[in-house]
Design a protein around this motif. Structure first.
Motif, PDB file in Angstrom:
ATOM      1  N   TYR A   7      -5.865 -38.058  45.273  1.00 41.66           N
ATOM      2  CA  TYR A   7      -5.998 -37.907  46.720  1.00 41.66           C
ATOM      3  C   TYR A   7      -4.653 -38.167  47.369  1.00 41.66           C
ATOM      4  CZ  TYR A   7     -11.002 -37.781  45.975  1.00 41.66           C
ATOM      5  OH  TYR A   7     -12.249 -37.412  45.554  1.00 41.66           O
ATOM      6  N   TYR A  26      -6.555 -32.799  52.963  1.00 44.55           N
ATOM      7  CA  TYR A  26      -7.066 -31.741  52.083  1.00 44.55           C
ATOM      8  C   TYR A  26      -8.455 -32.040  51.536  1.00 44.55           C
ATOM      9  CZ  TYR A  26      -2.147 -30.487  52.322  1.00 44.55           C
ATOM     10  OH  TYR A  26      -0.886 -30.189  52.767  1.00 44.55           O
ATOM     11  N   THR A  27      -9.271 -32.757  52.313  1.00 42.20           N
ATOM     12  CA  THR A  27     -10.681 -32.955  51.971  1.00 42.20           C
ATOM     13  C   THR A  27     -11.498 -32.656  53.224  1.00 42.20           C
ATOM     14  OG1 THR A  27     -10.715 -35.297  52.574  1.00 42.20           O
ATOM     15  CG2 THR A  27     -10.200 -34.789  50.280  1.00 42.20           C
ATOM     16  N   GLU A  62     -21.412 -35.404  44.779  1.00 43.21           N
ATOM     17  CA  GLU A  62     -20.119 -35.115  44.158  1.00 43.21           C
ATOM     18  C   GLU A  62     -19.038 -35.348  45.203  1.00 43.21           C
ATOM     19  OE1 GLU A  62     -17.960 -34.322  40.877  1.00 43.21           O
ATOM     20  OE2 GLU A  62     -20.143 -34.346  40.934  1.00 43.21           O
ATOM     21  N   ASP A  64     -15.715 -34.975  47.361  1.00 43.98           N
ATOM     22  CA  ASP A  64     -14.840 -33.849  47.677  1.00 43.98           C
ATOM     23  C   ASP A  64     -13.514 -34.085  46.969  1.00 43.98           C
ATOM     24  OD1 ASP A  64     -13.975 -31.514  48.840  1.00 43.98           O
ATOM     25  OD2 ASP A  64     -13.529 -32.426  50.773  1.00 43.98           O
ATOM     26  N   LYS A  65     -13.063 -33.107  46.230  1.00 42.05           N
ATOM     27  CA  LYS A  65     -11.793 -33.238  45.509  1.00 42.05           C
ATOM     28  C   LYS A  65     -10.729 -32.467  46.277  1.00 42.05           C
ATOM     29  CE  LYS A  65     -13.810 -34.290  41.222  1.00 42.05           C
ATOM     30  NZ  LYS A  65     -14.415 -33.930  40.051  1.00 42.05           N
ATOM     31  N   TYR A  67      -8.105 -30.860  45.334  1.00 39.79           N
ATOM     32  CA  TYR A  67      -7.721 -29.586  44.738  1.00 39.79           C
ATOM     33  C   TYR A  67      -8.622 -29.306  43.555  1.00 39.79           C
ATOM     34  CZ  TYR A  67      -3.567 -30.285  47.498  1.00 39.79           C
ATOM     35  OH  TYR A  67      -2.721 -30.496  48.536  1.00 39.79           O
ATOM     36  N   SER A  68      -9.242 -28.148  43.558  1.00 41.52           N
ATOM     37  CA  SER A  68     -10.144 -27.781  42.472  1.00 41.52           C
ATOM     38  C   SER A  68      -9.428 -26.998  41.385  1.00 41.52           C
ATOM     39  CB  SER A  68     -11.286 -26.927  43.026  1.00 41.52           C
ATOM     40  OG  SER A  68     -10.774 -25.675  43.459  1.00 41.52           O
ATOM     41  N   GLY A  69      -8.231 -26.474  41.705  1.00 42.47           N
ATOM     42  CA  GLY A  69      -7.542 -25.610  40.762  1.00 42.47           C
ATOM     43  C   GLY A  69      -7.890 -24.152  40.994  1.00 42.47           C
ATOM     44  N   GLN A  70      -8.683 -23.882  42.030  1.00 35.44           N
ATOM     45  CA  GLN A  70      -9.067 -22.505  42.349  1.00 35.44           C
ATOM     46  C   GLN A  70      -8.833 -22.245  43.835  1.00 35.44           C
ATOM     47  OE1 GLN A  70     -13.074 -21.588  41.173  1.00 35.44           O
ATOM     48  NE2 GLN A  70     -12.985 -23.021  39.474  1.00 35.44           N
TER      49      GLN A  70
END
Length: 112
Positions: A7, A26-27, A62, A64-65, A67-70
């Motif tokens: 984060y 970014y969340t 879950e 919130d992350k 960056y998911s990488g997508q």
């Protein structure tokens, strides 16, 4: 920029209140913290992220992350075709080819 467990936070200083105020960026979820010293601010940031993760776990949600990488990139159809042809010519999938180019450019811009 501060980082902890993936984060990132942005920090501002309120000179009237004499306090640092930070927010995880970014969340979708709002995660804030504050402190009067750098050490206090860093600890408050870590505590806020840990509290957020604990709360999500307790709720069975879950977290919130950042960056998911997508991510989706929209381009003109002609550019899409050119990217597909260029990737094929290098023997890579479009995803692998674009990911490699983006990583190289990000490192160049960030001087990594």
């Amino acid at each position: 920029m501060m980082t902890y467990k993936g984060y990132m936070a942005q920090v501002e200083y309120d000179d009237e209140a004499k306090v640092f105020h930070g927010e995880v960026i970014y969340t979708r979820d709002v995660i804030t913290f504050q402190g009067r010293s750098v050490d206090e601010l860093e600890q408050a940031f870590r505590d806020s992220v840990d509290d957020y993760l604990d709360l999500c776990r307790e709720r069975g949600e879950e977290p919130d992350k950042p960056y998911s990488g997508q991510f989706v990139v929209r381009v003109r159809p002609e550019v899409h075709r050119e990217i597909a042809l260029a990737a094929k010519r290098t023997g890579k999938s479009m995803n692998a080819w674009v990911a490699e180019l983006l990583e190289q450019e990000a490192k160049r811009v960030l001087h990594l």
